[in-house]
Design an enzyme around this catalytic site. Sequence first.
Site, mmCIF file in Angstrom:
data_model
loop_
_atom_site.group_PDB
_atom_site.id
_atom_site.type_symbol
_atom_site.label_atom_id
_atom_site.label_comp_id
_atom_site.label_asym_id
_atom_site.label_seq_id
_atom_site.Cartn_x
_atom_site.Cartn_y
_atom_site.Cartn_z
ATOM 1 N N LYS A 187 -8.666 3.854 -11.513
ATOM 2 C CA LYS A 187 -9.314 3.007 -11.580
ATOM 3 C C LYS A 187 -10.611 2.764 -10.533
ATOM 4 O O LYS A 187 -10.670 3.595 -9.535
ATOM 5 C CB LYS A 187 -8.383 1.621 -11.211
ATOM 6 C CG LYS A 187 -7.761 1.829 -9.564
ATOM 7 C CD LYS A 187 -6.862 0.578 -9.356
ATOM 8 C CE LYS A 187 -5.971 0.739 -8.232
ATOM 9 N NZ LYS A 187 -5.039 -0.226 -8.020
ATOM 10 N N GLU A 215 -3.104 7.032 -11.770
ATOM 11 C CA GLU A 215 -3.970 5.952 -12.234
ATOM 12 C C GLU A 215 -5.408 6.146 -11.956
ATOM 13 O O GLU A 215 -6.012 6.610 -11.109
ATOM 14 C CB GLU A 215 -3.447 4.392 -11.694
ATOM 15 C CG GLU A 215 -4.225 3.466 -12.242
ATOM 16 C CD GLU A 215 -3.595 1.999 -11.799
ATOM 17 O OE1 GLU A 215 -2.534 1.716 -12.533
ATOM 18 O OE2 GLU A 215 -3.763 1.506 -10.778
ATOM 19 N N ASN A 245 6.730 -4.086 -9.418
ATOM 20 C CA ASN A 245 5.390 -3.968 -8.631
ATOM 21 C C ASN A 245 5.720 -4.472 -7.138
ATOM 22 O O ASN A 245 6.197 -5.533 -7.162
ATOM 23 C CB ASN A 245 4.437 -4.911 -9.260
ATOM 24 C CG ASN A 245 3.020 -4.646 -8.901
ATOM 25 O OD1 ASN A 245 2.701 -3.758 -7.927
ATOM 26 N ND2 ASN A 245 2.018 -4.890 -9.588
ATOM 27 N N LYS A 300 -3.870 -0.182 -19.190
ATOM 28 C CA LYS A 300 -3.319 -1.202 -18.257
ATOM 29 C C LYS A 300 -4.305 -2.438 -18.101
ATOM 30 O O LYS A 300 -5.446 -2.253 -17.686
ATOM 31 C CB LYS A 300 -3.279 -0.544 -16.614
ATOM 32 C CG LYS A 300 -2.362 -1.576 -15.853
ATOM 33 C CD LYS A 300 -2.162 -0.766 -14.319
ATOM 34 C CE LYS A 300 -1.282 -1.462 -13.370
ATOM 35 N NZ LYS A 300 -1.347 -0.609 -12.254
ATOM 36 N N GLU A 343 5.854 0.912 -8.760
ATOM 37 C CA GLU A 343 4.524 0.527 -8.687
ATOM 38 C C GLU A 343 3.745 -0.293 -7.211
ATOM 39 O O GLU A 343 4.549 -0.947 -6.889
ATOM 40 C CB GLU A 343 4.152 -0.425 -9.756
ATOM 41 C CG GLU A 343 4.513 0.000 -11.221
ATOM 42 C CD GLU A 343 4.235 -1.018 -12.047
ATOM 43 O OE1 GLU A 343 3.031 -1.600 -12.085
ATOM 44 O OE2 GLU A 343 5.052 -1.522 -12.993
ATOM 45 N N SER A 344 2.763 0.593 -6.751
ATOM 46 C CA SER A 344 1.924 -0.052 -5.793
ATOM 47 C C SER A 344 2.704 0.430 -4.204
ATOM 48 O O SER A 344 4.027 0.346 -4.258
ATOM 49 C CB SER A 344 1.696 -1.423 -5.968
ATOM 50 O OG SER A 344 0.984 -1.781 -7.028
#
Length: 258
Positions: A54, A52, A183, A113, A213-214
């Site tokens: 960000k 990712e 998530n 996203k 995710e995460s």
Amino acid sequence: MTVPRVLAGLVASAHRRAEQLAAGPLPTAPQRRAPSFREALAGRQRLSVIAEFKRRSPSAGAIRDDDPERRARVYREGGAAAISVLTEPDAFGGSLTDVTSAARGAGLPVLMKDFIVGPAQIRAGWSAGASAVLLIVRCLADEDLVHLHAEAKALGLDTLVETHDPAEIERALALPDAVVGINNRDLDTLTTDRRRALALLPRIPPDRIAVAESGYLTPDHLAEIRGRADAALIGAALMRAADPSEFLRAATRPPRAA
């Protein structure tokens, strides 16, 4: 449907952006055909990584302000299967141009996203060169979820449908061909617990693509989901890594035989 309080402002802002996009000019077709997001991830015999990009987030604060094209190239060299790009501008500092830059830099499937609430956002992501879009079950009523999934498929885009509990997984599985994400971060409290994916992954049938995710902060964390998920989405840990390519090589390296 009640949206958790941490999400409320982001969803309200997303509605305003969707309305602005809908009122603007029609998006043009992307310059090149985007590669398949689903095909890049499929296969639980290995664990793919969605890397990712960000700049910041509500939970992590400022992370790193980098060039998405350069960062995506580094991710590709490290072995990422796909790139995730945050396009939400207010809390994450993203934009649709980041999608275009990442797609150009990596040549890999790019996930747009965002907090998607309207079809105009999906069309804008398609025009920017995305291969897939994120749909968050918690933010969408059933009718909207079905409609937005259909809009994405009509444009040739895949969907990563994000869930947080068993009921949301059932809603995601009702969408044909949707990639189902779990998530580990609670979007209400912003706390993260990797046990969430461990508990929920068995609910996703082997013929569907599952993404955790995460919360995966080191390559070693991925050992717990190997063979259970097709892919892991890793964000802040990669953005902060001194050598993201080495992080990815370690994350995607097959485990040693016993």
